[in-house]
Design an enzyme around this catalytic site. Structure first.
Site, mmCIF file in Angstrom:
data_model
loop_
_atom_site.group_PDB
_atom_site.id
_atom_site.type_symbol
_atom_site.label_atom_id
_atom_site.label_comp_id
_atom_site.label_asym_id
_atom_site.label_seq_id
_atom_site.Cartn_x
_atom_site.Cartn_y
_atom_site.Cartn_z
ATOM 1 N N GLY A 169 44.711 25.346 27.338
ATOM 2 C CA GLY A 169 45.574 24.551 28.207
ATOM 3 C C GLY A 169 45.747 23.135 27.701
ATOM 4 O O GLY A 169 46.845 22.558 27.782
ATOM 5 N N ASP A 170 44.684 22.556 27.174
ATOM 6 C CA ASP A 170 44.754 21.190 26.656
ATOM 7 C C ASP A 170 45.618 21.104 25.405
ATOM 8 O O ASP A 170 46.508 20.255 25.300
ATOM 9 C CB ASP A 170 43.348 20.677 26.326
#
Length: 399
Positions: A173-174
């Site tokens: 996600g990052d």
């Protein structure tokens, strides 16, 4: 690669990086890889936790730090006090991009929100990375990659169907959001070339994740189908998965008719003429038994034998690599997909290179990750601060 040196495409672009850990800093890393000058701002005495995070460290330094902080300068500055905010405003006047990943409202609370900064520099691109975005009823919440992956539908899909959802071994996600933030930054810069105006890029982790879940939403809304965890396979797409060898594992992707016929011939089987496997839909319906047949063939052979046979037959196949195998991979070496940078403390550090590859103006990793505040003096002297002023600022904890 061009024979003579040419400046990378973002040369002359100045980026100020606020925030910490992965999503925002990864965005800035991508910009720095292609030539942008990136000034990373950290609070005095409160370094980015990424400097020490990770399962493995060397000399007390987390081993992601040399990658995510490469090509950056380090400036220490206390943004919680007015004098530090004043210095940042001076710096913003010289900048093209500000990247931040604080909780929404933090910059505004400190008096350095977009309205203030755009009055100083109307051409500034302000790239804001957060868990939930800058607006909406949940925008105020703290958001990490794991939470965004869950809200965006990805985490539910990862793992075995009879167990709780799992996760990838990296913070998808990052890094995905950092990539989208860099893409948004570049689009905003392109727009600025035509309009002369800066703008805000609002990159939310959960929305980035939603961009990667393919047709999950219309499958449910229009067909009543809810995707479930399926372990190492993609349901109804066969053969396409991990298969055991006598000394490791390989991935084979032969779900289309042509590659499947070649796979069957390679295995000495008549699967392609069997009505259970003759079409894509039929193979999907008989996925488990087909995978078992292929596994029975691969597990009697070494990885090298399977890979060689697949290559000769034109069947998509590849090894399931760990870091060890990646460091030894001839193709990875030939494309310089792993580079080695010399860190002043750790020495030579192998790491992934700069992607994608541009034929005429390639990016480069040229500067190792900085020590805390390594460039504070030089950056502030360029803004007109004297040695005496720098000493006073240090004594009072401003820098």
């Amino acid at each position: 690669m061009p024979e003579t040196y040419v400046p990378p495409p973002l040369s002359g672009l100045r980026v100020i990086e606020l925030g910490q850990l992965i999503a925002g800093p990864f965005c800035a890393q991508l910009l720095g890889d292609f030539g942008a000058e990136v000034i990373k701002v950290e609070a005095p005495g409160n370094p980015d936790p990424a400097r020490g995070w990770g399962a493995a460290k060397k000399d007390g330094i987390g081993l992601y730090w040399p990658i995510i902080a490469r090509n950056k300068s380090s400036l220490t500055l206390n943004l919680r006090v007015e004098e530090g905010q004043t210095i940042l405003k001076r710096l913003i006047d010289t900048a093209d991009v500000l990247v931040e990943n604080f909780r929404p409202g933090t910059l505004e609370k400190w008096g350095i929100g977009p309205e203030v900064l755009h009055k100083i520099n109307p051409r500034l691109i302000i790239t804001r990375v957060s868990g939930y975005g800058q607006t909406g009823p949940e925008s105020h919440k703290a958001g990490y990659a794991s939470v965004g992956e869950a809200k965006g539908g990805l985490r539910y899909l990862i793992g075995e169907p009879d167990r709780l959802p799992s996760r990838a071994g990296v913070s998808l996600g990052d890094t995905m959001t950092g990539t989208f933030a860099a893409l948004g930054t570049m689009m905003a810069l392109y727009s600025r070339e035509k309009s002369g105006k800066g703008q805000i890029v609002d990159a939310a982790i959960y929305e980035t994740v939603m961009a990667f879940v393919e047709s999950l939403i219309p499958e449910y809304a229009l067909a009543g189908h809810t995707r479930e965890r399926s372990g190492p396979i993609l349901p109804k797409v066969a053969p396409s998965g991990v298969y055991p060898c006598s000394d490791g594992m390989v991935i084979i992707g032969a779900n289309q008719d042509g590659p499947f016929r070649r796979l069957a011939e390679m295995c000495g089987a008549d699967w392609a003429s069997d009505e259970r496997y003759a079409t894509h839909d039929a193979r999907g319906e008989h996925q488990q038994e087909l995978d078992e047949k292929i596994a029975a063939w691969t597990q009697e052979r070494t990885m090298a034998e399977v890979l060689s046979a697949c290559e000769a037959s034109g069947v998509p196949c590849g090894p399931v690599n760990r870091a060890k195998e990646m460091l030894e991979d001839a193709h990875i070496k030939a494309r310089e997909a792993i580079i080695r940078m010399v860190h002043p403390v750790m020495g030579e550090v192998p790491m992934q290179g700069v992607f994608p590859k541009l034929s005429e103006t390639p990016g480069r990793a040229t500067r190792p990750a900085p020590s805390m505040g390594e460039h504070t003096g030089a950056i502030l002297q360029a803004l007109g601060k004297s040695a005496a002023e720098l000493s006073d600022l240090r004594d009072r904890g401003i820098i």
